[in-house]
Scaffold this motif. Structure first.
Motif: not given
Ligand SMILES: Nc1ncnc2c1ncn2[C@@H]1O[C@H](COP(=O)(O)OP(=O)(O)OP(=O)(O)O)[C@@H](O)[C@H]1O
Ligand SMILES: [Mg+2]
Lengths: 257, 285
Positions: A34, A38, A40, A44, A135-136, A140, B107, B134, B138
Protein backbone atom coordinates in the motif's frame (compact mmCIF):
# COMPACT_ATOMS: atom_id res chain seq x y z
CA UNK A 1 2.40 -30.64 38.87
CA UNK A 2 5.84 -29.09 39.08
CA UNK A 3 7.11 -31.04 36.04
CA UNK A 4 4.37 -29.86 33.70
CA UNK A 5 4.71 -26.21 34.64
CA UNK A 6 7.93 -25.42 32.75
CA UNK A 7 6.70 -27.38 29.75
CA UNK A 8 3.45 -25.45 29.70
CA UNK A 9 5.30 -22.18 30.07
CA UNK A 10 7.62 -22.99 27.19
CA UNK A 11 4.73 -23.98 24.95
CA UNK A 12 2.89 -20.77 25.81
CA UNK A 13 5.97 -18.66 25.16
CA UNK A 14 6.47 -20.42 21.85
CA UNK A 15 2.86 -19.85 20.80
CA UNK A 16 3.13 -16.20 21.80
CA UNK A 17 6.24 -15.77 19.66
CA UNK A 18 4.58 -17.47 16.71
CA UNK A 19 1.55 -15.22 17.09
CA UNK A 20 3.62 -12.07 17.33
CA UNK A 21 5.77 -13.03 14.39
CA UNK A 22 2.73 -13.84 12.26
CA UNK A 23 1.16 -10.51 13.11
CA UNK A 24 4.43 -8.70 12.34
CA UNK A 25 4.68 -10.52 9.01
CA UNK A 26 1.08 -9.73 8.09
CA UNK A 27 1.40 -6.04 8.93
CA UNK A 28 4.74 -5.73 7.16
CA UNK A 29 3.63 -7.38 3.94
CA UNK A 30 0.43 -5.39 3.83
CA UNK A 31 2.46 -2.19 4.11
CA UNK A 32 4.66 -3.36 1.23
CA UNK A 33 1.63 -3.27 -1.04
CA UNK A 34 0.00 0.00 0.00
CA UNK A 35 1.18 3.56 -0.65
CA UNK A 36 2.84 5.79 0.36
CA UNK A 37 6.06 4.22 -0.87
CA UNK A 38 9.51 5.56 -0.14
CA UNK A 39 11.53 5.14 -3.37
CA UNK A 40 14.62 6.80 -1.89
CA UNK A 41 14.71 4.42 1.04
CA UNK A 42 14.01 1.44 -1.20
CA UNK A 43 16.88 2.41 -3.47
CA UNK A 44 19.21 2.82 -0.53
CA UNK A 45 18.33 -0.62 0.80
CA UNK A 46 18.68 -2.18 -2.65
CA UNK A 47 22.18 -0.77 -2.95
CA UNK A 48 22.98 -1.86 0.59
CA UNK A 49 21.79 -5.43 0.06
CA UNK A 50 22.49 -5.97 -3.62
CA UNK A 51 25.62 -4.00 -4.32
CA UNK A 52 27.55 -4.11 -1.07
CA UNK A 53 26.97 -7.85 -0.64
CA UNK A 54 28.55 -8.58 -4.02
CA UNK A 55 32.16 -9.00 -2.80
CA UNK A 56 31.37 -11.44 0.00
CA UNK A 57 28.87 -13.40 -2.08
CA UNK A 58 31.24 -13.47 -5.06
CA UNK A 59 34.15 -14.75 -2.96
CA UNK A 60 31.97 -17.43 -1.40
CA UNK A 61 30.75 -18.51 -4.81
CA UNK A 62 34.10 -18.69 -6.54
CA UNK A 63 35.75 -20.79 -3.83
CA UNK A 64 32.71 -23.04 -3.59
CA UNK A 65 32.81 -23.68 -7.35
CA UNK A 66 36.54 -24.33 -7.17
CA UNK A 67 36.38 -26.76 -4.29
CA UNK A 68 33.38 -28.47 -5.85
CA UNK A 69 35.35 -29.25 -9.03
CA UNK A 70 38.34 -30.41 -7.03
CA UNK A 71 36.38 -32.69 -4.74
CA UNK A 72 34.26 -34.22 -7.49
CA UNK A 73 37.43 -34.94 -9.41
CA UNK A 74 38.90 -36.90 -6.49
CA UNK A 75 35.70 -38.89 -6.26
CA UNK A 76 34.92 -39.38 -9.94
CA UNK A 77 38.47 -40.20 -11.05
CA UNK A 78 38.09 -43.59 -9.36
CA UNK A 79 35.27 -44.47 -11.76
CA UNK A 80 36.79 -42.63 -14.72
CA UNK A 81 33.75 -40.37 -14.62
CA UNK A 82 35.65 -37.07 -14.69
CA UNK A 83 33.51 -35.81 -17.54
CA UNK A 84 30.60 -35.46 -15.11
CA UNK A 85 32.33 -32.60 -13.31
CA UNK A 86 30.71 -29.75 -15.31
CA UNK A 87 27.38 -31.38 -14.61
CA UNK A 88 27.99 -31.66 -10.88
CA UNK A 89 29.20 -28.09 -10.68
CA UNK A 90 26.32 -26.50 -12.54
CA UNK A 91 23.60 -28.53 -10.85
CA UNK A 92 24.95 -28.11 -7.32
CA UNK A 93 25.62 -24.43 -7.73
CA UNK A 94 22.36 -23.40 -9.32
CA UNK A 95 20.10 -25.65 -7.28
CA UNK A 96 21.61 -25.52 -3.82
CA UNK A 97 24.94 -23.95 -3.09
CA UNK A 98 24.37 -20.64 -4.85
CA UNK A 99 21.15 -19.70 -3.06
CA UNK A 100 21.94 -21.28 0.31
CA UNK A 101 25.47 -19.96 0.68
CA UNK A 102 24.56 -16.52 -0.64
CA UNK A 103 21.55 -16.53 1.70
CA UNK A 104 23.65 -17.43 4.72
CA UNK A 105 26.29 -14.83 3.90
CA UNK A 106 23.69 -12.12 3.41
CA UNK A 107 21.96 -13.20 6.64
CA UNK A 108 25.22 -12.60 8.47
CA UNK A 109 25.89 -9.32 6.77
CA UNK A 110 22.55 -7.66 6.13
CA UNK A 111 20.31 -9.36 8.70
CA UNK A 112 22.68 -8.43 11.48
CA UNK A 113 23.07 -4.83 10.44
CA UNK A 114 19.31 -4.39 10.04
CA UNK A 115 18.62 -5.78 13.48
CA UNK A 116 21.33 -3.57 14.96
CA UNK A 117 20.13 -0.43 13.19
CA UNK A 118 16.43 -0.85 13.91
CA UNK A 119 17.18 -2.12 17.42
CA UNK A 120 19.23 0.98 18.17
CA UNK A 121 16.41 3.11 16.83
CA UNK A 122 14.03 1.29 19.16
CA UNK A 123 16.09 1.69 22.33
CA UNK A 124 16.95 5.32 21.62
CA UNK A 125 13.24 6.12 21.08
CA UNK A 126 13.77 6.98 17.41
CA UNK A 127 10.90 4.65 16.49
CA UNK A 128 8.68 6.47 18.98
CA UNK A 129 9.77 9.71 17.34
CA UNK A 130 8.82 8.32 13.92
CA UNK A 131 5.40 7.46 15.29
CA UNK A 132 4.86 10.91 16.75
CA UNK A 133 5.90 12.47 13.45
CA UNK A 134 2.95 10.57 11.92
CA UNK A 135 5.21 8.26 9.93
CA UNK A 136 4.48 4.57 10.16
CA UNK A 137 7.66 2.67 11.06
CA UNK A 138 6.44 -0.39 9.18
CA UNK A 139 6.14 1.69 6.08
CA UNK A 140 9.27 3.73 6.59
CA UNK A 141 11.65 1.11 8.00
CA UNK A 142 10.33 -2.39 7.34
CA UNK A 143 8.69 -2.26 3.91
CA UNK A 144 11.71 -0.90 1.97
CA UNK A 145 13.94 -3.54 3.54
CA UNK A 146 11.59 -6.41 2.77
CA UNK A 147 11.09 -5.27 -0.82
CA UNK A 148 14.82 -4.81 -1.32
CA UNK A 149 15.52 -8.27 0.12
CA UNK A 150 12.95 -10.01 -2.06
CA UNK A 151 14.19 -8.35 -5.25
CA UNK A 152 17.94 -8.19 -4.65
CA UNK A 153 18.65 -11.72 -3.44
CA UNK A 154 17.72 -13.36 -6.79
CA UNK A 155 20.06 -10.96 -8.58
CA UNK A 156 22.83 -11.74 -6.11
CA UNK A 157 22.25 -15.46 -6.50
CA UNK A 158 22.28 -15.23 -10.29
CA UNK A 159 25.64 -13.52 -10.01
CA UNK A 160 26.80 -16.15 -7.54
CA UNK A 161 25.74 -18.90 -9.97
CA UNK A 162 27.83 -17.42 -12.74
CA UNK A 163 30.85 -16.82 -10.53
CA UNK A 164 30.57 -20.28 -8.95
CA UNK A 165 30.49 -22.03 -12.31
CA UNK A 166 33.44 -19.91 -13.34
CA UNK A 167 35.32 -21.11 -10.24
CA UNK A 168 34.69 -24.72 -11.22
CA UNK A 169 35.84 -23.90 -14.75
CA UNK A 170 39.09 -22.33 -13.50
CA UNK A 171 40.06 -25.38 -11.46
CA UNK A 172 39.02 -27.82 -14.19
CA UNK A 173 41.01 -26.05 -16.87
CA UNK A 174 44.14 -24.94 -15.06
CA UNK A 175 44.50 -27.70 -12.50
CA UNK A 176 42.70 -30.74 -13.84
CA UNK A 177 43.61 -30.19 -17.49
CA UNK A 178 40.13 -30.12 -19.04
CA UNK A 179 39.52 -28.82 -22.55
CA UNK A 180 38.01 -25.30 -22.13
CA UNK A 181 35.53 -25.40 -24.99
CA UNK A 182 34.38 -28.90 -24.11
CA UNK A 183 33.88 -27.89 -20.46
CA UNK A 184 31.79 -24.90 -21.49
CA UNK A 185 29.77 -26.99 -23.94
CA UNK A 186 29.09 -29.62 -21.28
CA UNK A 187 28.10 -26.98 -18.74
CA UNK A 188 25.73 -25.43 -21.23
CA UNK A 189 24.20 -28.78 -22.15
CA UNK A 190 23.60 -29.75 -18.56
CA UNK A 191 22.10 -26.45 -17.52
CA UNK A 192 18.38 -26.77 -16.81
CA UNK A 193 16.02 -23.81 -16.65
CA UNK A 194 14.18 -25.40 -13.74
CA UNK A 195 17.39 -25.68 -11.70
CA UNK A 196 18.15 -22.01 -12.15
CA UNK A 197 14.56 -20.92 -11.55
CA UNK A 198 14.19 -22.98 -8.39
CA UNK A 199 17.40 -21.39 -7.15
CA UNK A 200 16.07 -17.89 -7.82
CA UNK A 201 12.76 -18.65 -6.13
CA UNK A 202 14.71 -19.85 -3.12
CA UNK A 203 16.77 -16.69 -3.21
CA UNK A 204 13.67 -14.52 -3.14
CA UNK A 205 12.22 -16.43 -0.19
CA UNK A 206 15.55 -16.23 1.63
CA UNK A 207 15.69 -12.49 0.98
CA UNK A 208 12.27 -12.14 2.56
CA UNK A 209 13.23 -14.26 5.57
CA UNK A 210 16.54 -12.48 6.18
CA UNK A 211 15.08 -9.00 6.09
CA UNK A 212 11.98 -10.05 8.03
CA UNK A 213 14.11 -11.50 10.83
CA UNK A 214 16.37 -8.46 10.88
CA UNK A 215 13.39 -6.11 11.14
CA UNK A 216 11.41 -8.25 13.58
CA UNK A 217 14.20 -8.71 16.09
CA UNK A 218 15.33 -5.11 15.75
CA UNK A 219 11.81 -3.74 16.12
CA UNK A 220 11.15 -5.79 19.26
CA UNK A 221 14.51 -5.27 20.92
CA UNK A 222 14.60 -3.70 24.35
CA UNK A 223 16.97 -2.79 27.10
CA UNK A 224 19.87 -0.82 25.66
CA UNK A 225 23.08 -2.03 24.04
CA UNK A 226 22.76 -5.54 25.41
CA UNK A 227 19.24 -5.88 24.01
CA UNK A 228 20.45 -4.75 20.60
CA UNK A 229 23.24 -7.34 20.76
CA UNK A 230 20.75 -10.09 21.55
CA UNK A 231 18.49 -8.92 18.74
CA UNK A 232 21.38 -9.04 16.27
CA UNK A 233 22.35 -12.57 17.28
CA UNK A 234 18.75 -13.76 17.16
CA UNK A 235 18.22 -12.21 13.75
CA UNK A 236 21.19 -14.05 12.24
CA UNK A 237 20.51 -17.38 13.94
CA UNK A 238 16.78 -17.43 13.17
CA UNK A 239 17.34 -16.32 9.58
CA UNK A 240 19.94 -19.06 9.07
CA UNK A 241 17.71 -21.76 10.51
CA UNK A 242 14.75 -20.55 8.46
CA UNK A 243 16.88 -20.49 5.31
CA UNK A 244 17.99 -24.09 5.77
CA UNK A 245 14.55 -25.40 6.64
CA UNK A 246 12.68 -23.49 3.94
CA UNK A 247 15.36 -24.64 1.50
CA UNK A 248 14.28 -28.20 2.16
CA UNK A 249 10.62 -27.35 1.69
CA UNK A 250 11.16 -25.52 -1.59
CA UNK A 251 13.37 -28.32 -2.91
CA UNK A 252 10.62 -30.76 -2.02
CA UNK A 253 8.09 -28.60 -3.88
CA UNK A 254 10.18 -28.34 -7.03
CA UNK A 255 11.86 -31.71 -7.34
CA UNK A 256 10.00 -34.31 -5.30
CA UNK A 257 8.44 -36.89 -7.54
CA UNK B 1 9.48 32.29 13.78
CA UNK B 2 6.70 31.95 11.30
CA UNK B 3 3.73 29.71 11.64
CA UNK B 4 4.59 27.02 9.11
CA UNK B 5 2.06 26.18 6.42
CA UNK B 6 0.16 23.34 7.90
CA UNK B 7 -1.54 21.58 5.07
CA UNK B 8 0.09 22.42 1.79
CA UNK B 9 0.52 19.52 -0.58
CA UNK B 10 -1.96 17.54 1.44
CA UNK B 11 -5.31 18.92 0.40
CA UNK B 12 -7.41 15.90 1.37
CA UNK B 13 -6.29 15.80 4.92
CA UNK B 14 -7.71 19.10 6.02
CA UNK B 15 -5.66 21.14 8.47
CA UNK B 16 -4.56 18.39 10.84
CA UNK B 17 -2.61 20.48 13.26
CA UNK B 18 -4.70 23.58 13.50
CA UNK B 19 -8.05 22.42 14.68
CA UNK B 20 -10.17 25.54 14.80
CA UNK B 21 -11.80 26.43 18.10
CA UNK B 22 -15.18 25.89 16.46
CA UNK B 23 -14.20 22.40 15.47
CA UNK B 24 -12.95 21.40 18.88
CA UNK B 25 -15.97 23.03 20.46
CA UNK B 26 -18.32 21.07 18.27
CA UNK B 27 -16.66 17.83 19.23
CA UNK B 28 -15.94 18.30 22.88
CA UNK B 29 -18.22 21.06 24.07
CA UNK B 30 -17.11 24.64 24.66
CA UNK B 31 -15.50 24.09 28.06
CA UNK B 32 -13.86 20.80 27.27
CA UNK B 33 -10.09 20.89 27.69
CA UNK B 34 -7.63 20.19 24.93
CA UNK B 35 -6.30 17.17 26.78
CA UNK B 36 -8.36 15.42 29.42
CA UNK B 37 -6.76 12.57 31.35
CA UNK B 38 -8.98 10.61 33.72
CA UNK B 39 -8.14 7.83 36.12
CA UNK B 40 -5.10 6.65 34.20
CA UNK B 41 -3.36 3.42 35.26
CA UNK B 42 -0.10 2.21 33.83
CA UNK B 43 2.27 -0.36 35.26
CA UNK B 44 5.30 -2.26 34.04
CA UNK B 45 5.13 -5.78 35.40
CA UNK B 46 4.52 -5.38 39.11
CA UNK B 47 5.70 -1.77 39.15
CA UNK B 48 2.77 0.63 39.28
CA UNK B 49 3.84 3.87 37.68
CA UNK B 50 0.54 5.68 37.23
CA UNK B 51 -2.39 4.83 39.46
CA UNK B 52 -5.45 6.97 38.94
CA UNK B 53 -3.93 10.04 37.38
CA UNK B 54 -6.19 12.95 36.37
CA UNK B 55 -5.04 16.00 34.44
CA UNK B 56 -6.66 18.67 32.28
CA UNK B 57 -4.83 20.92 29.87
CA UNK B 58 -6.93 23.72 28.43
CA UNK B 59 -6.60 25.02 24.89
CA UNK B 60 -3.79 27.56 24.58
CA UNK B 61 -2.64 26.82 28.09
CA UNK B 62 0.89 25.96 29.19
CA UNK B 63 1.00 23.34 31.91
CA UNK B 64 4.13 22.07 33.60
CA UNK B 65 4.24 18.71 35.33
CA UNK B 66 6.78 18.42 38.09
CA UNK B 67 7.67 15.36 40.10
CA UNK B 68 10.54 13.19 41.24
CA UNK B 69 12.73 11.21 38.93
CA UNK B 70 11.01 8.01 37.91
CA UNK B 71 7.58 9.21 39.01
CA UNK B 72 6.08 8.58 35.56
CA UNK B 73 6.14 11.97 33.86
CA UNK B 74 7.59 10.74 30.59
CA UNK B 75 5.29 7.71 30.73
CA UNK B 76 2.30 10.07 30.95
CA UNK B 77 3.30 11.88 27.77
CA UNK B 78 3.86 8.58 25.96
CA UNK B 79 0.42 7.36 26.99
CA UNK B 80 -1.18 10.47 25.53
CA UNK B 81 0.71 9.96 22.28
CA UNK B 82 -0.36 6.34 22.10
CA UNK B 83 3.23 5.10 22.33
CA UNK B 84 2.34 3.22 25.51
CA UNK B 85 -1.00 1.60 26.21
CA UNK B 86 -2.41 2.33 29.67
CA UNK B 87 -4.22 -0.52 31.43
CA UNK B 88 -7.12 1.63 32.44
CA UNK B 89 -8.44 5.13 32.16
CA UNK B 90 -9.36 7.64 29.53
CA UNK B 91 -7.38 10.20 27.58
CA UNK B 92 -9.28 12.62 25.39
CA UNK B 93 -7.68 14.99 22.91
CA UNK B 94 -10.09 17.60 21.58
CA UNK B 95 -12.87 15.48 23.01
CA UNK B 96 -11.73 12.38 21.11
CA UNK B 97 -10.81 9.27 23.06
CA UNK B 98 -7.27 8.15 22.15
CA UNK B 99 -6.80 5.14 24.44
CA UNK B 100 -7.12 2.03 22.28
CA UNK B 101 -6.98 4.03 19.07
CA UNK B 102 -4.80 2.56 16.33
CA UNK B 103 -3.89 2.77 12.69
CA UNK B 104 -4.95 5.75 10.64
CA UNK B 105 -7.10 7.39 13.29
CA UNK B 106 -4.22 7.40 15.76
CA UNK B 107 -1.99 8.84 13.05
CA UNK B 108 -4.49 11.66 12.52
CA UNK B 109 -4.49 12.48 16.23
CA UNK B 110 -0.69 12.41 16.31
CA UNK B 111 -0.56 15.03 13.59
CA UNK B 112 -1.77 17.53 16.17
CA UNK B 113 1.28 16.92 18.33
CA UNK B 114 4.90 17.89 18.46
CA UNK B 115 7.11 16.12 20.94
CA UNK B 116 10.53 16.86 22.32
CA UNK B 117 11.86 13.59 23.74
CA UNK B 118 13.87 13.62 26.93
CA UNK B 119 16.92 12.28 25.08
CA UNK B 120 16.04 14.17 21.86
CA UNK B 121 15.67 10.87 19.88
CA UNK B 122 17.12 12.37 16.70
CA UNK B 123 17.27 10.12 13.65
CA UNK B 124 20.97 9.45 13.35
CA UNK B 125 20.72 8.37 9.72
CA UNK B 126 19.57 11.86 8.75
CA UNK B 127 21.35 15.20 8.92
CA UNK B 128 20.21 17.82 11.40
CA UNK B 129 18.11 19.82 8.95
CA UNK B 130 16.50 16.63 7.62
CA UNK B 131 15.58 15.75 11.18
CA UNK B 132 13.92 19.10 11.68
CA UNK B 133 12.17 18.95 8.32
CA UNK B 134 11.03 15.35 8.78
CA UNK B 135 7.49 16.10 9.88
CA UNK B 136 7.06 18.61 7.06
CA UNK B 137 8.35 16.31 4.33
CA UNK B 138 7.03 12.94 5.45
CA UNK B 139 4.02 14.00 7.47
CA UNK B 140 2.73 16.86 5.34
CA UNK B 141 4.25 16.08 1.97
CA UNK B 142 5.92 19.48 1.65
CA UNK B 143 8.54 20.01 -1.06
CA UNK B 144 12.07 19.41 0.24
CA UNK B 145 13.34 22.85 -0.73
CA UNK B 146 10.62 24.67 1.17
CA UNK B 147 10.89 22.31 4.15
CA UNK B 148 14.62 22.91 4.23
CA UNK B 149 14.10 26.66 4.49
CA UNK B 150 11.68 26.27 7.38
CA UNK B 151 14.07 23.85 9.05
CA UNK B 152 16.90 26.37 8.95
CA UNK B 153 14.55 29.04 10.32
CA UNK B 154 13.67 26.83 13.24
CA UNK B 155 17.32 26.05 13.89
CA UNK B 156 18.03 29.75 14.11
CA UNK B 157 15.11 30.15 16.50
CA UNK B 158 16.65 27.62 18.91
CA UNK B 159 19.99 29.40 18.73
CA UNK B 160 21.86 27.09 16.39
CA UNK B 161 24.00 28.34 13.51
CA UNK B 162 23.33 27.43 9.92
CA UNK B 163 26.37 25.11 9.68
CA UNK B 164 24.79 22.85 12.26
CA UNK B 165 22.01 22.11 9.79
CA UNK B 166 24.32 20.05 7.63
CA UNK B 167 25.95 18.14 10.48
CA UNK B 168 24.98 14.68 11.72
CA UNK B 169 23.33 14.19 15.11
CA UNK B 170 26.32 12.16 16.30
CA UNK B 171 28.51 15.26 15.89
CA UNK B 172 26.47 17.40 18.28
CA UNK B 173 26.80 18.02 21.99
CA UNK B 174 24.00 16.99 24.31
CA UNK B 175 22.58 20.50 24.58
CA UNK B 176 22.72 20.96 20.82
CA UNK B 177 20.83 17.72 20.28
CA UNK B 178 18.20 18.88 22.71
CA UNK B 179 17.75 22.09 20.77
CA UNK B 180 17.53 20.23 17.46
CA UNK B 181 14.88 18.03 19.05
CA UNK B 182 13.06 21.19 20.08
CA UNK B 183 13.28 22.61 16.57
CA UNK B 184 11.87 19.34 15.22
CA UNK B 185 9.02 19.41 17.72
CA UNK B 186 7.90 22.88 16.69
CA UNK B 187 8.72 22.61 12.97
CA UNK B 188 5.21 21.65 11.89
CA UNK B 189 3.64 24.36 14.09
CA UNK B 190 1.64 21.72 15.91
CA UNK B 191 -1.46 22.42 17.90
CA UNK B 192 -0.18 20.70 21.02
CA UNK B 193 3.50 20.51 21.99
CA UNK B 194 5.05 18.24 24.60
CA UNK B 195 8.41 19.24 26.03
CA UNK B 196 10.14 16.56 28.06
CA UNK B 197 12.77 18.44 30.06
CA UNK B 198 13.49 21.07 27.41
CA UNK B 199 16.22 22.88 29.33
CA UNK B 200 18.05 20.01 30.99
CA UNK B 201 21.67 20.01 29.87
CA UNK B 202 21.65 23.58 28.60
CA UNK B 203 23.66 26.45 29.99
CA UNK B 204 21.58 29.00 31.96
CA UNK B 205 21.50 31.57 29.18
CA UNK B 206 20.45 29.07 26.52
CA UNK B 207 17.95 27.64 28.99
CA UNK B 208 16.36 31.06 29.23
CA UNK B 209 16.32 31.43 25.45
CA UNK B 210 14.49 28.10 25.19
CA UNK B 211 12.06 29.10 27.91
CA UNK B 212 11.24 32.22 25.98
CA UNK B 213 10.84 30.23 22.81
CA UNK B 214 8.33 27.96 24.51
CA UNK B 215 6.41 30.94 25.84
CA UNK B 216 6.43 32.39 22.34
CA UNK B 217 5.08 29.17 20.83
CA UNK B 218 2.21 29.25 23.25
CA UNK B 219 1.46 32.99 23.11
CA UNK B 220 2.06 33.70 19.43
CA UNK B 221 1.12 30.44 17.77
CA UNK B 222 -1.67 29.67 20.18
CA UNK B 223 -0.28 26.22 20.84
CA UNK B 224 -1.11 24.18 23.89
CA UNK B 225 1.97 23.10 25.80
CA UNK B 226 2.54 20.34 28.29
CA UNK B 227 6.05 20.37 29.67
CA UNK B 228 8.09 18.41 32.14
CA UNK B 229 10.89 20.07 34.01
CA UNK B 230 12.90 19.79 37.19
CA UNK B 231 14.00 23.37 36.97
CA UNK B 232 11.60 25.44 39.09
CA UNK B 233 12.75 28.77 37.69
CA UNK B 234 12.00 27.52 34.21
CA UNK B 235 8.69 26.02 35.35
CA UNK B 236 7.56 29.34 36.80
CA UNK B 237 8.53 31.13 33.64
CA UNK B 238 6.85 28.93 31.06
CA UNK B 239 3.74 27.72 32.84
CA UNK B 240 0.25 29.02 33.41
CA UNK B 241 -0.43 26.10 35.68
CA UNK B 242 1.71 23.58 37.51
CA UNK B 243 0.77 20.03 38.44
CA UNK B 244 2.75 17.78 40.70
CA UNK B 245 2.90 14.06 40.04
CA UNK B 246 3.60 11.88 43.04
CA UNK B 247 2.91 8.23 43.71
CA UNK B 248 1.12 7.78 40.38
CA UNK B 249 -1.32 10.65 40.93
CA UNK B 250 -1.50 14.40 40.56
CA UNK B 251 -1.36 15.46 44.20
CA UNK B 252 -1.54 19.17 43.54
CA UNK B 253 -2.43 21.33 40.57
CA UNK B 254 -3.00 25.03 40.42
CA UNK B 255 -2.01 28.34 38.88
CA UNK B 256 1.71 28.98 38.85
CA UNK B 257 1.40 31.99 41.15
CA UNK B 258 -0.17 29.83 43.84
CA UNK B 259 2.50 27.19 44.02
CA UNK B 260 4.22 28.92 46.94
CA UNK B 261 0.92 28.95 48.83
CA UNK B 262 -0.04 25.36 48.09
CA UNK B 263 0.09 24.28 51.75
CA UNK B 264 1.04 20.90 50.42
CA UNK B 265 4.10 19.48 52.19
CA UNK B 266 5.10 17.41 49.16
CA UNK B 267 4.98 20.39 46.84
CA UNK B 268 6.82 22.59 49.34
CA UNK B 269 9.55 20.06 49.75
CA UNK B 270 9.89 19.60 45.99
CA UNK B 271 10.01 23.26 44.98
CA UNK B 272 12.49 24.10 47.70
CA UNK B 273 14.59 21.03 46.95
CA UNK B 274 14.83 19.87 50.56
CA UNK B 275 16.17 16.45 51.44
CA UNK B 276 14.00 16.40 54.56
CA UNK B 277 10.29 15.94 54.18
CA UNK B 278 7.52 13.49 53.34
CA UNK B 279 9.04 12.56 49.97
CA UNK B 280 12.45 11.68 51.36
CA UNK B 281 10.95 9.37 53.96
CA UNK B 282 9.14 7.54 51.18
CA UNK B 283 12.32 7.23 49.13
CA UNK B 284 14.25 5.82 52.08
CA UNK B 285 11.48 3.45 53.06
N1 LIG C 1 9.52 0.81 28.78
C1 LIG C 1 9.57 0.64 30.11
N2 LIG C 1 9.67 -0.60 30.62
C2 LIG C 1 9.70 -0.78 31.95
N3 LIG C 1 9.64 0.19 32.86
C3 LIG C 1 9.55 1.45 32.42
C4 LIG C 1 9.51 1.74 31.01
N4 LIG C 1 9.41 3.08 30.85
C5 LIG C 1 9.40 3.60 32.10
N5 LIG C 1 9.48 2.63 33.04
C6 LIG C 1 9.44 2.83 34.49
O1 LIG C 1 8.44 3.76 34.77
C7 LIG C 1 8.86 4.66 35.76
C8 LIG C 1 8.58 6.07 35.30
O2 LIG C 1 9.41 6.36 34.21
P1 LIG C 1 9.43 7.80 33.54
O3 LIG C 1 10.38 7.71 32.41
O4 LIG C 1 8.06 8.24 33.26
O5 LIG C 1 10.05 8.69 34.69
P2 LIG C 1 10.14 10.27 34.73
O6 LIG C 1 9.12 10.76 35.68
O7 LIG C 1 10.09 10.82 33.36
O8 LIG C 1 11.57 10.47 35.37
P3 LIG C 1 12.76 11.46 34.93
O9 LIG C 1 12.47 12.76 35.54
O10 LIG C 1 13.96 10.82 35.54
O11 LIG C 1 12.77 11.48 33.46
C9 LIG C 1 10.32 4.38 36.04
O12 LIG C 1 10.41 3.81 37.31
C10 LIG C 1 10.74 3.41 35.00
O13 LIG C 1 11.51 2.40 35.61
MG1 LIG D 1 11.38 11.43 32.01
Amino acid sequence: MPILQPIGRTVLAFLETVGRLSLFTAISTSHCMRPPFYPRLLLRQMVEIGYYSLPVVGLTAIFTGMVLALQSYTGFARFSAESAIPNVVIVSITRELGPVLAGLMVAGRVGASMAAEIGTMRVTEQIDALDTLATNPFKYLVAPRLLAGVTMLPILVLTADIIGVFGGYLVSIFKLGFNPSLYIKNTWDFMEALDVISGLVKASVFGFLITLMGCYHGYNSKGGAQGVGTATTNAVVSASVLILSSNYLITELFFAR
Amino acid sequence: MTPGPSNEGDPNEGPPNQASPAESASRGGPQSPKIRIRDLYKSFGTKHVLSGMDLDVGAGESVVVIGGSGSGKSVTLKCVLGLLQPEEGSIQVDGEEVVGLGGESLELVRRKFGMLFQNAALFDSLTVWQNVAFGLIQGQGMARRQAREIAFDRLTAVGLEAEVGNMWPAELSGGMRKRVGLARAIATSPDIIFFDEPTTGLDPIMGDVIDELIVKCVRELGATALSITHDMASARKISDRIAMLYDGRIIWAGPTAEIDRSNNPYVDQFIHGRAEGPIASMVNA
